[in-house]
Design a protein around this motif. Structure first.
Motif, PDB file in Angstrom:
ATOM      1  N   ILE A   3       0.874  -1.193   0.000  1.00  0.00           N
ATOM      2  CA  ILE A   3       0.000   0.000   0.000  1.00  0.00           C
ATOM      3  C   ILE A   3       0.904   1.234   0.000  1.00  0.00           C
ATOM      4  O   ILE A   3       1.636   1.485   0.953  1.00  0.00           O
ATOM      5  N   LYS A   4       0.853   1.969  -1.133  1.00  0.00           N
ATOM      6  CA  LYS A   4       1.766   3.105  -1.296  1.00  0.00           C
ATOM      7  C   LYS A   4       1.120   4.380  -0.751  1.00  0.00           C
ATOM      8  O   LYS A   4      -0.101   4.493  -0.716  1.00  0.00           O
ATOM      9  N   GLU A   5       1.965   5.337  -0.391  1.00  0.00           N
ATOM     10  CA  GLU A   5       1.460   6.600   0.169  1.00  0.00           C
ATOM     11  C   GLU A   5       1.737   7.770  -0.756  1.00  0.00           C
ATOM     12  O   GLU A   5       2.766   7.797  -1.446  1.00  0.00           O
ATOM     13  N   ASN A   6       0.841   8.768  -0.725  1.00  0.00           N
ATOM     14  CA  ASN A   6       1.012  10.034  -1.443  1.00  0.00           C
ATOM     15  C   ASN A   6       1.416   9.837  -2.910  1.00  0.00           C
ATOM     16  O   ASN A   6       2.520  10.179  -3.325  1.00  0.00           O
ATOM     17  N   ILE A   7       0.497   9.260  -3.649  1.00  0.00           N
ATOM     18  CA  ILE A   7       0.741   8.938  -5.056  1.00  0.00           C
ATOM     19  C   ILE A   7      -0.005   9.938  -5.947  1.00  0.00           C
ATOM     20  O   ILE A   7      -1.185  10.214  -5.712  1.00  0.00           O
ATOM     21  N   SER A   8       0.692  10.440  -6.976  1.00  0.00           N
ATOM     22  CA  SER A   8       0.040  11.383  -7.892  1.00  0.00           C
ATOM     23  C   SER A   8      -1.043  10.675  -8.696  1.00  0.00           C
ATOM     24  O   SER A   8      -0.802   9.636  -9.320  1.00  0.00           O
ATOM     25  N   LEU A   9      -2.243  11.260  -8.675  1.00  0.00           N
ATOM     26  CA  LEU A   9      -3.365  10.654  -9.396  1.00  0.00           C
ATOM     27  C   LEU A   9      -3.329  10.954 -10.891  1.00  0.00           C
ATOM     28  O   LEU A   9      -4.111  10.382 -11.654  1.00  0.00           O
ATOM     29  N   LYS A  10      -2.402  11.841 -11.296  1.00  0.00           N
ATOM     30  CA  LYS A  10      -2.271  12.141 -12.733  1.00  0.00           C
ATOM     31  C   LYS A  10      -2.017  10.869 -13.528  1.00  0.00           C
ATOM     32  O   LYS A  10      -2.429  10.747 -14.671  1.00  0.00           O
ATOM     33  N   ASP A  11      -1.300   9.930 -12.909  1.00  0.00           N
ATOM     34  CA  ASP A  11      -0.975   8.683 -13.602  1.00  0.00           C
ATOM     35  C   ASP A  11      -2.145   7.695 -13.598  1.00  0.00           C
ATOM     36  O   ASP A  11      -2.038   6.606 -14.132  1.00  0.00           O
ATOM     37  N   TYR A  12      -3.244   8.069 -12.954  1.00  0.00           N
ATOM     38  CA  TYR A  12      -4.415   7.199 -12.869  1.00  0.00           C
ATOM     39  C   TYR A  12      -5.651   7.859 -13.485  1.00  0.00           C
ATOM     40  O   TYR A  12      -6.769   7.613 -13.057  1.00  0.00           O
ATOM     41  N   SER A  13      -5.400   8.727 -14.453  1.00  0.00           N
ATOM     42  CA  SER A  13      -6.482   9.297 -15.276  1.00  0.00           C
ATOM     43  C   SER A  13      -5.853   9.586 -16.623  1.00  0.00           C
ATOM     44  O   SER A  13      -4.768  10.177 -16.690  1.00  0.00           O
ATOM     45  N   THR A  14      -6.529   9.204 -17.708  1.00  0.00           N
ATOM     46  CA  THR A  14      -5.954   9.464 -19.027  1.00  0.00           C
ATOM     47  C   THR A  14      -5.991  10.963 -19.367  1.00  0.00           C
ATOM     48  O   THR A  14      -5.412  11.369 -20.365  1.00  0.00           O
ATOM     49  N   MET A  15      -6.656  11.795 -18.530  1.00  0.00           N
ATOM     50  CA  MET A  15      -6.617  13.247 -18.724  1.00  0.00           C
ATOM     51  C   MET A  15      -5.359  13.834 -18.069  1.00  0.00           C
ATOM     52  O   MET A  15      -4.999  14.978 -18.286  1.00  0.00           O
ATOM     53  N   ARG A  16      -4.696  13.022 -17.257  1.00  0.00           N
ATOM     54  CA  ARG A  16      -3.431  13.374 -16.589  1.00  0.00           C
ATOM     55  C   ARG A  16      -3.487  14.692 -15.801  1.00  0.00           C
ATOM     56  O   ARG A  16      -2.622  15.564 -15.939  1.00  0.00           O
ATOM     57  N   LEU A  17      -4.530  14.813 -14.987  1.00  0.00           N
ATOM     58  CA  LEU A  17      -4.663  15.967 -14.096  1.00  0.00           C
ATOM     59  C   LEU A  17      -5.122  15.466 -12.730  1.00  0.00           C
ATOM     60  O   LEU A  17      -5.597  14.348 -12.593  1.00  0.00           O
TER      61      LEU A  17
END
Ligand SMILES: Cc1cc2nc3c(=O)[nH]c(=O)nc-3n(C[C@H](O)[C@H](O)[C@H](O)COP(=O)(O)OP(=O)(O)OC[C@H]3O[C@@H](n4cnc5c(N)ncnc54)[C@H](O)[C@@H]3O)c2cc1C
Length: 342
Positions: A3-17
């Motif tokens: 379980i990772k902490e403080n991960i950028s969600l940009k990499d989990y949306s194809t809109m990258r925001l």
């Protein structure tokens, strides 16, 4: 479990925001789901399950809970006879790979849904559709983990509340069920016309008369590739707005003002309009907006592209310009298709 902490969600949306997830973990088998949910509950934080993020826009504030990324794999033919085959697919399988696999087996039914990005588990959430077909046409049942009863189970198609780009998983029971698999029934016969207009035109232009699921898949892939940007290369969420439905009177008065407006009658007596036409007519086809760093795709105005936007607020401000103009011209409110999360 990792379980990772403080991960950028940009990499989990194809809109990258979007902002950060406080926690993020990948689920590789069904039994990881209750374990991860239990972990989130123990920490007293919310959780949500996602696939490839092709229908998600993350808020800039991010998510203070646990994002569970679905990677549960597996697919098999459950049974088959002369006419059809019933197939069970785990929800983390990439949808288009599943379509390719069924077409290789000369099965027909979902080839119209070729090249739709994302995972199989997200497909029932908005009852994915394209070229006149919808997942619900072939779906038998959905395997789920029910967060209310803490148990695995299944829901038959007629109980899924399917409609145009919607289901109970998106509306009434949002967040309750984690989809672990789907079961679909496909035909061993060739697809039969009538087909959606652009597909029909493609087949006639290319003088294709011998029909099978491979021919349809190839045609759909060619049409889509010529019109839509690949989210692996260009940040976008596909169609950003759903097609609006209006009543006949509304359509008639719109037609008086805009004789070229096209509408398709639906079973419930309403008329489906092409949101792309409304956006184009509002002057937003192939527009580059320097203020927000957003644009609309030149060959499909419904696709909003993140060229150099910095925040989701930029995207939403660009979206609002389109919604306002369409509202001003046509008196219609466009509905956003990708989900704004959390
Ligand atoms: C270029 C492009 C073209 C597209 N074309 C089409 C199209 O033609 N037709 C169409 O219908 N859509 C289209 N889409 C939208 C998108 O591909 C689909 O909605 C797809 O099913 C999303 O899959 P995903 O795995 O990326 O889901 P995500 O974006 O990760 O999630 C979408 C929603 O489903 C929920 N969810 C995901 N997995 C699960 C699960 N296992 N259990 C419960 N809930 C879950 C998420 O919480 C979220 O609410 C397009 C998108 C792009 C970028």
């Amino acid at each position: 479990m990792d379980i990772k902490e403080n991960i950028s969600l940009k990499d989990y949306s194809t809109m990258r925001l979007g902002g950060q997830a406080r926690w993020l973990a990948e689920a590789y088998e069904e039994n990881d789901i209750p374990v991860l949910i239990e972990w989130a509950k123990h920490q007293n934080v919310p959780f949500m399950v996602i696939g490839s993020g092709s229908n998600i826009v993350w808020r800039d504030e991010g998510f203070s809970g646990l994002v569970i990324v679905n990677k549960i794999l597996g697919k098999q033919i459950l049974n088959e006879d002369e006419d059809s085959a019933t197939i069970h697919i785990a929800s983390g399988e990439i949808w288009d790979e599943v379509v390719g696999w069924t077409v290789e087996k000369s099965l027909s039914g979902i080839e119209f849904l070729s090249l739709i990005p994302g995972t199989t588990g997200a497909a029932p959430v908005q009852n994915i559709g394209a070229y006149g077909a919808e997942l619900s046409n072939n779906l038998i049942e959905v395997g789920v983990y029910d967060d209310e009863t803490n148990a695995f189970g299944s829901i038959i198609a007629s109980q899924c509340g399917f409609g145009y780009r919607t289901s109970r998983f998106k509306k009434a029971d949002k967040g309750r069920f984690i989809i672990t698999s789907i079961t679909i029934k496909l035909s061993k016969k060739s697809p039969i016309p009538p087909f959606y207009e652009s597909l029909k035109n493609y087949l006639s232009e290319h003088k294709i008369s011998e029909l099978n699921s491979k021919v349809i898949r190839d045609a759909v892939m060619n049409i889509r590739s010529s019109k839509l940007p690949d989210p692996a290369e260009i940040a976008n969420n596909g169609s950003f707005f759903t097609n609006p439905f209006i009543d006949q009177d509304q359509f008639d008065s719109l037609k008086q003002k805009y004789p070229e407006v096209k509408g398709w009658p639906t079973k419930d007596g309403r008329i489906k309009l092409a949101a792309a036409w409304l956006v184009e007519e509002a002057g937003f086809k192939g527009v580059h907006d320097d203020e927000t760093g957003m644009s609309t795709w030149p060959t499909q105005a419904l696709v909003l592209v993140n060229e150099h936007a910095k925040t989701t607020a930029d995207l939403l401000s660009f979206k609002q310009k389109i919604v306002d103009k369409v509202q001003e011209l046509f008196g219609l409110t466009l509905e956003q298709e990708p989900e704004l999360l959390p």
